[in-house]
Design a protein around this motif. Structure first.
Motif, PDB file in Angstrom:
ATOM      1  N   ALA A  49       0.828  -1.211   0.000  1.00 27.24           N
ATOM      2  CA  ALA A  49       0.000   0.000   0.000  1.00 27.24           C
ATOM      3  C   ALA A  49       0.863   1.263   0.000  1.00 27.24           C
ATOM      4  O   ALA A  49       0.587   2.212  -0.732  1.00 27.24           O
ATOM      5  N   TYR A  50       1.905   1.260   0.813  1.00 22.67           N
ATOM      6  CA  TYR A  50       2.783   2.434   0.875  1.00 22.67           C
ATOM      7  C   TYR A  50       3.462   2.656  -0.476  1.00 22.67           C
ATOM      8  O   TYR A  50       3.515   3.770  -0.977  1.00 22.67           O
ATOM      9  N   ALA A  51       3.959   1.581  -1.068  1.00 21.41           N
ATOM     10  CA  ALA A  51       4.613   1.690  -2.374  1.00 21.41           C
ATOM     11  C   ALA A  51       3.624   2.140  -3.439  1.00 21.41           C
ATOM     12  O   ALA A  51       3.965   2.933  -4.317  1.00 21.41           O
ATOM     13  N   ALA A  52       2.376   1.658  -3.367  1.00 22.02           N
ATOM     14  CA  ALA A  52       1.347   2.077  -4.329  1.00 22.02           C
ATOM     15  C   ALA A  52       1.072   3.575  -4.195  1.00 22.02           C
ATOM     16  O   ALA A  52       0.930   4.273  -5.199  1.00 22.02           O
ATOM     17  N   ARG A  53       1.010   4.086  -2.955  1.00 19.86           N
ATOM     18  CA  ARG A  53       0.809   5.528  -2.746  1.00 19.86           C
ATOM     19  C   ARG A  53       1.964   6.310  -3.354  1.00 19.86           C
ATOM     20  O   ARG A  53       1.766   7.332  -4.016  1.00 19.86           O
ATOM     21  N   HIS A  54       3.154   5.848  -3.123  1.00 23.77           N
ATOM     22  CA  HIS A  54       4.347   6.527  -3.619  1.00 23.77           C
ATOM     23  C   HIS A  54       4.358   6.564  -5.153  1.00 23.77           C
ATOM     24  O   HIS A  54       4.575   7.618  -5.755  1.00 23.77           O
ATOM     25  N   LEU A  55       4.097   5.427  -5.776  1.00 21.11           N
ATOM     26  CA  LEU A  55       4.111   5.355  -7.237  1.00 21.11           C
ATOM     27  C   LEU A  55       2.954   6.151  -7.844  1.00 21.11           C
ATOM     28  O   LEU A  55       3.130   6.847  -8.842  1.00 21.11           O
ATOM     29  N   ALA A  56       1.769   6.077  -7.227  1.00 23.74           N
ATOM     30  CA  ALA A  56       0.619   6.847  -7.725  1.00 23.74           C
ATOM     31  C   ALA A  56       0.929   8.339  -7.710  1.00 23.74           C
ATOM     32  O   ALA A  56       0.634   9.050  -8.672  1.00 23.74           O
ATOM     33  N   GLY A  57       1.534   8.808  -6.637  1.00 23.54           N
ATOM     34  CA  GLY A  57       1.885  10.224  -6.541  1.00 23.54           C
ATOM     35  C   GLY A  57       2.916  10.626  -7.583  1.00 23.54           C
ATOM     36  O   GLY A  57       2.795  11.671  -8.217  1.00 23.54           O
TER      37      GLY A  57
END
Length: 68
Positions: A49-57
């Motif tokens: 989830a954290y990595a997904a937030r980072h990549l989405a941003g």
């Protein structure tokens, strides 16, 4: 942060830091869909989830502003 987050962030951050050649692999519509999907994954409370937030941003910042 989980081991998966660390591994995924390493892959994503490595590309940004390396100033690697970018290839036009997605249409604008596909890129927006990918960001939306990543945002859904980021809203979860599980591995990645954290990595997904980072990549989405990171991707969302590079998309042109929506005219819709």
């Amino acid at each position: 942060m989980s081991d998966m987050d660390d591994r995924l962030l390493g892959l994503v951050d490595g590309v940004v830091d390396a100033d690697e050649l970018r290839l036009p692999l997605l249409t604008l519509r596909e890129a927006r869909a990918a960001v939306a999907l990543l945002q859904l994954l980021a809203a979860r409370d599980d591995e990645g989830a954290y990595a997904a937030r980072h990549l989405a941003g990171s991707l969302a910042r590079r998309l042109p502003a929506s005219t819709e």
